[in-house]
Design a protein around this motif. Structure first.
Motif, PDB file in Angstrom:
ATOM      1  N   ASN A  51       0.958  -1.102   0.068  1.00 45.71           N
ATOM      2  CA  ASN A  51       0.030   0.037  -0.324  1.00 45.71           C
ATOM      3  C   ASN A  51       1.058   1.297   0.113  1.00 45.71           C
ATOM      4  OD1 ASN A  51      -1.162   2.176   2.055  1.00 45.71           O
ATOM      5  ND2 ASN A  51      -2.605   1.383   0.866  1.00 45.71           N
ATOM      6  N   LEU A  52       0.514   2.331  -0.602  1.00 49.08           N
ATOM      7  CA  LEU A  52       1.138   3.500  -0.724  1.00 49.08           C
ATOM      8  C   LEU A  52      -0.292   4.570  -0.696  1.00 49.08           C
ATOM      9  CD1 LEU A  52       3.373   5.558  -0.902  1.00 49.08           C
ATOM     10  CD2 LEU A  52       2.916   5.376  -3.403  1.00 49.08           C
ATOM     11  N   ASP A  53       0.054   5.181   0.327  1.00 51.11           N
ATOM     12  CA  ASP A  53      -1.171   6.339   0.767  1.00 51.11           C
ATOM     13  C   ASP A  53      -0.623   7.579   1.437  1.00 51.11           C
ATOM     14  OD1 ASP A  53      -4.217   6.026   2.079  1.00 51.11           O
ATOM     15  OD2 ASP A  53      -3.063   7.285   3.244  1.00 51.11           O
ATOM     16  N   ILE A  54      -1.207   8.756   0.831  1.00 53.57           N
ATOM     17  CA  ILE A  54      -0.746  10.091   1.109  1.00 53.57           C
ATOM     18  C   ILE A  54      -1.985  10.733   1.817  1.00 53.57           C
ATOM     19  CG2 ILE A  54      -0.250  12.316   0.369  1.00 53.57           C
ATOM     20  CD1 ILE A  54       1.340  10.628  -1.970  1.00 53.57           C
ATOM     21  N   LYS A  55      -1.983  11.363   2.850  1.00 57.65           N
ATOM     22  CA  LYS A  55      -2.889  12.001   3.473  1.00 57.65           C
ATOM     23  C   LYS A  55      -2.744  13.441   3.977  1.00 57.65           C
ATOM     24  CE  LYS A  55      -4.781   7.842   6.107  1.00 57.65           C
ATOM     25  NZ  LYS A  55      -3.737   6.895   5.582  1.00 57.65           N
ATOM     26  N   LYS A  56      -3.563  14.148   3.860  1.00 51.01           N
ATOM     27  CA  LYS A  56      -3.470  15.702   4.484  1.00 51.01           C
ATOM     28  C   LYS A  56      -4.467  15.938   5.330  1.00 51.01           C
ATOM     29  CE  LYS A  56      -2.031  19.960   4.063  1.00 51.01           C
ATOM     30  NZ  LYS A  56      -0.697  20.487   4.618  1.00 51.01           N
ATOM     31  N   LEU A  57      -3.958  16.557   6.557  1.00 49.38           N
ATOM     32  CA  LEU A  57      -4.914  16.755   7.583  1.00 49.38           C
ATOM     33  C   LEU A  57      -4.779  18.483   7.741  1.00 49.38           C
ATOM     34  CD1 LEU A  57      -4.146  14.267  10.640  1.00 49.38           C
ATOM     35  CD2 LEU A  57      -5.847  14.114   8.734  1.00 49.38           C
ATOM     36  N   PHE A  58      -6.099  18.944   7.793  1.00 51.01           N
ATOM     37  CA  PHE A  58      -6.105  20.298   7.932  1.00 51.01           C
ATOM     38  C   PHE A  58      -6.428  20.544   9.692  1.00 51.01           C
ATOM     39  CE2 PHE A  58      -7.191  19.114   3.717  1.00 51.01           C
ATOM     40  CZ  PHE A  58      -6.570  20.238   2.850  1.00 51.01           C
ATOM     41  N   LEU A  59      -5.188  20.963  10.397  1.00 51.36           N
ATOM     42  CA  LEU A  59      -5.304  20.628  11.792  1.00 51.36           C
ATOM     43  C   LEU A  59      -4.848  21.852  12.407  1.00 51.36           C
ATOM     44  CD1 LEU A  59      -5.793  19.061  14.250  1.00 51.36           C
ATOM     45  CD2 LEU A  59      -3.450  17.940  13.742  1.00 51.36           C
ATOM     46  N   GLN A  60      -5.512  22.668  13.202  1.00 48.36           N
ATOM     47  CA  GLN A  60      -4.929  23.811  14.063  1.00 48.36           C
ATOM     48  C   GLN A  60      -5.356  23.816  15.448  1.00 48.36           C
ATOM     49  OE1 GLN A  60      -6.478  27.655  12.174  1.00 48.36           O
ATOM     50  NE2 GLN A  60      -4.848  27.263  10.532  1.00 48.36           N
ATOM     51  N   THR A  61      -4.421  24.039  16.199  1.00 50.35           N
ATOM     52  CA  THR A  61      -4.700  24.199  17.861  1.00 50.35           C
ATOM     53  C   THR A  61      -4.400  25.499  18.253  1.00 50.35           C
ATOM     54  OG1 THR A  61      -4.387  23.069  19.756  1.00 50.35           O
ATOM     55  CG2 THR A  61      -2.541  23.215  18.352  1.00 50.35           C
ATOM     56  N   ASP A  62      -5.062  25.912  19.557  1.00 47.52           N
ATOM     57  CA  ASP A  62      -4.642  27.021  20.234  1.00 47.52           C
ATOM     58  C   ASP A  62      -3.535  26.546  21.411  1.00 47.52           C
ATOM     59  OD1 ASP A  62      -6.386  28.971  19.134  1.00 47.52           O
ATOM     60  OD2 ASP A  62      -8.024  28.417  20.128  1.00 47.52           O
ATOM     61  N   VAL A  63      -2.729  27.123  21.562  1.00 48.41           N
ATOM     62  CA  VAL A  63      -1.637  26.793  22.433  1.00 48.41           C
ATOM     63  C   VAL A  63      -1.482  28.211  23.336  1.00 48.41           C
ATOM     64  CG1 VAL A  63       0.968  26.289  22.743  1.00 48.41           C
ATOM     65  CG2 VAL A  63      -0.297  25.721  20.848  1.00 48.41           C
ATOM     66  N   THR A  64      -1.495  27.687  24.717  1.00 44.23           N
ATOM     67  CA  THR A  64      -1.497  28.673  25.582  1.00 44.23           C
ATOM     68  C   THR A  64      -0.403  28.643  26.868  1.00 44.23           C
ATOM     69  OG1 THR A  64      -4.070  28.749  25.642  1.00 44.23           O
ATOM     70  CG2 THR A  64      -3.130  30.030  27.325  1.00 44.23           C
ATOM     71  N   PRO A  65       0.359  29.412  27.029  1.00 45.96           N
ATOM     72  CA  PRO A  65       1.429  29.501  27.927  1.00 45.96           C
ATOM     73  C   PRO A  65       0.724  29.647  29.461  1.00 45.96           C
ATOM     74  CG  PRO A  65       2.208  31.006  26.330  1.00 45.96           C
ATOM     75  CD  PRO A  65       0.906  30.775  26.133  1.00 45.96           C
ATOM     76  N   LYS A  66       1.289  28.901  30.375  1.00 42.17           N
ATOM     77  CA  LYS A  66       0.803  29.153  31.750  1.00 42.17           C
ATOM     78  C   LYS A  66       0.920  30.824  32.135  1.00 42.17           C
ATOM     79  CE  LYS A  66       1.548  27.794  36.550  1.00 42.17           C
ATOM     80  NZ  LYS A  66       1.977  26.718  37.497  1.00 42.17           N
ATOM     81  N   GLY A  67      -0.420  31.082  32.709  1.00 40.39           N
ATOM     82  CA  GLY A  67      -0.422  32.401  33.134  1.00 40.39           C
ATOM     83  C   GLY A  67      -0.701  33.631  31.983  1.00 40.39           C
ATOM     84  N   ALA A  68      -0.857  32.986  30.844  1.00 43.00           N
ATOM     85  CA  ALA A  68      -1.059  33.816  29.641  1.00 43.00           C
ATOM     86  C   ALA A  68      -2.634  34.205  29.453  1.00 43.00           C
ATOM     87  CB  ALA A  68      -0.617  33.488  28.445  1.00 43.00           C
ATOM     88  N   THR A  69      -3.136  35.260  28.998  1.00 41.50           N
ATOM     89  CA  THR A  69      -4.548  35.608  29.067  1.00 41.50           C
ATOM     90  C   THR A  69      -4.916  35.255  27.737  1.00 41.50           C
ATOM     91  OG1 THR A  69      -3.975  37.889  28.495  1.00 41.50           O
ATOM     92  CG2 THR A  69      -4.611  37.433  30.695  1.00 41.50           C
ATOM     93  N   GLU A  70      -3.979  35.125  26.587  1.00 42.31           N
ATOM     94  CA  GLU A  70      -4.429  35.181  25.444  1.00 42.31           C
ATOM     95  C   GLU A  70      -3.597  33.699  24.695  1.00 42.31           C
ATOM     96  OE1 GLU A  70      -4.166  38.017  22.475  1.00 42.31           O
ATOM     97  OE2 GLU A  70      -5.009  39.511  23.789  1.00 42.31           O
ATOM     98  N   SER A  71      -4.234  32.967  23.765  1.00 43.78           N
ATOM     99  CA  SER A  71      -3.665  31.629  23.144  1.00 43.78           C
ATOM    100  C   SER A  71      -3.148  32.364  21.791  1.00 43.78           C
ATOM    101  CB  SER A  71      -4.502  30.652  23.221  1.00 43.78           C
ATOM    102  OG  SER A  71      -5.587  30.753  22.424  1.00 43.78           O
ATOM    103  N   SER A  72      -2.196  31.372  21.373  1.00 45.44           N
ATOM    104  CA  SER A  72      -1.711  31.738  19.816  1.00 45.44           C
ATOM    105  C   SER A  72      -2.033  30.480  19.097  1.00 45.44           C
ATOM    106  CB  SER A  72      -0.299  31.781  19.901  1.00 45.44           C
ATOM    107  OG  SER A  72       0.356  32.611  20.782  1.00 45.44           O
TER     108      SER A  72
END
Length: 193
Positions: free
Chosen positions: A166-187
């Motif tokens: 088998n040969l297989d190619i996948k593309k995931l469209f994936l985003q996450t919010d990352v928040t450092p400790k004590g921060a009020t906003e995420s990136s």
């Protein structure tokens, strides 16, 4: 690009699959289940909304299991199960340690038949769970679990009635919010492997 080519060569050389599909099937004569064991290369395409910084996420190699259920000869659903560990950093600024991703993905597929070749295309949904976070230079980081979409294309090549490559190619469209400790906003960080 070298990583993608290397991954494709690995897949062709080392990935053997068990096949529940018979080589010759009619519309009424086919097996419903197919199980694969593969070796994956997960190559993120990171992006972010952090001014003046570029997030870098490492490539990872991992084993993967998937289970495919055929509704009929051509239409199937595939559940992909694997987990990967990625090193994360802001280039030339900070080491953000590593994070594990568990991204179960369910794709709806359409299979074509051409003698010993069985090409297919698919699309579906993914839910990624982030765990095992090591924050590196920072005190603590929180990655938000997230939903994404997936596309795939592949081909099975029958070696005999029970085994195939088998040969297989996948593309995931994936985003996450990352928040450092004590921060009020995420990136917002795009992973898009």
């Amino acid at each position: 690009m070298k990583k993608i080519i290397f991954s494709a060569v690995l897949a062709c050389l080392f990935v053997f699959n068990t096949q529940a599909q018979d080589e010759e099937t009619s519309n009424d004569d086919y097996n419903k289940w197919q199980v694969r064991f593969r070796v994956l290369s997960v190559v993120p395409s990171p992006s972010d909304d952090i001014d003046g910084a570029d997030v870098d996420i490492s490539t990872a190699f991992t084993p993967e299991f998937d289970f495919t259920y055929f509704f009929n000869k051509n239409i199937a659903a595939e559940l992909i199960l694997a987990t990967t560990k990625h090193e994360v950093e802001i280039e030339d600024v900070a080491d953000l340690g590593h994070v594990w991703l568990l991204p179960p993905t369910l794709n709806l597929q359409y299979h074509f038949y051409a003698n010993d070749f069985k090409p297919y295309v698919g699309a579906g949904i993914n839910y990624t769970i982030f765990y095992g976070v090591d924050s590196g230079d920072l005190e603590d980081l929180d990655y938000e679990n997230t939903v994404g979409f997936s596309l795939q294309a592949g081909v099975d090549y029958n070696l005999n009635e029970k085994w195939f490559l088998n040969l297989d190619i996948k593309k995931l469209f994936l985003q996450t919010d990352v928040t450092p400790k004590g921060a009020t906003e995420s990136s917002e960080v795009g992973i898009d492997p």
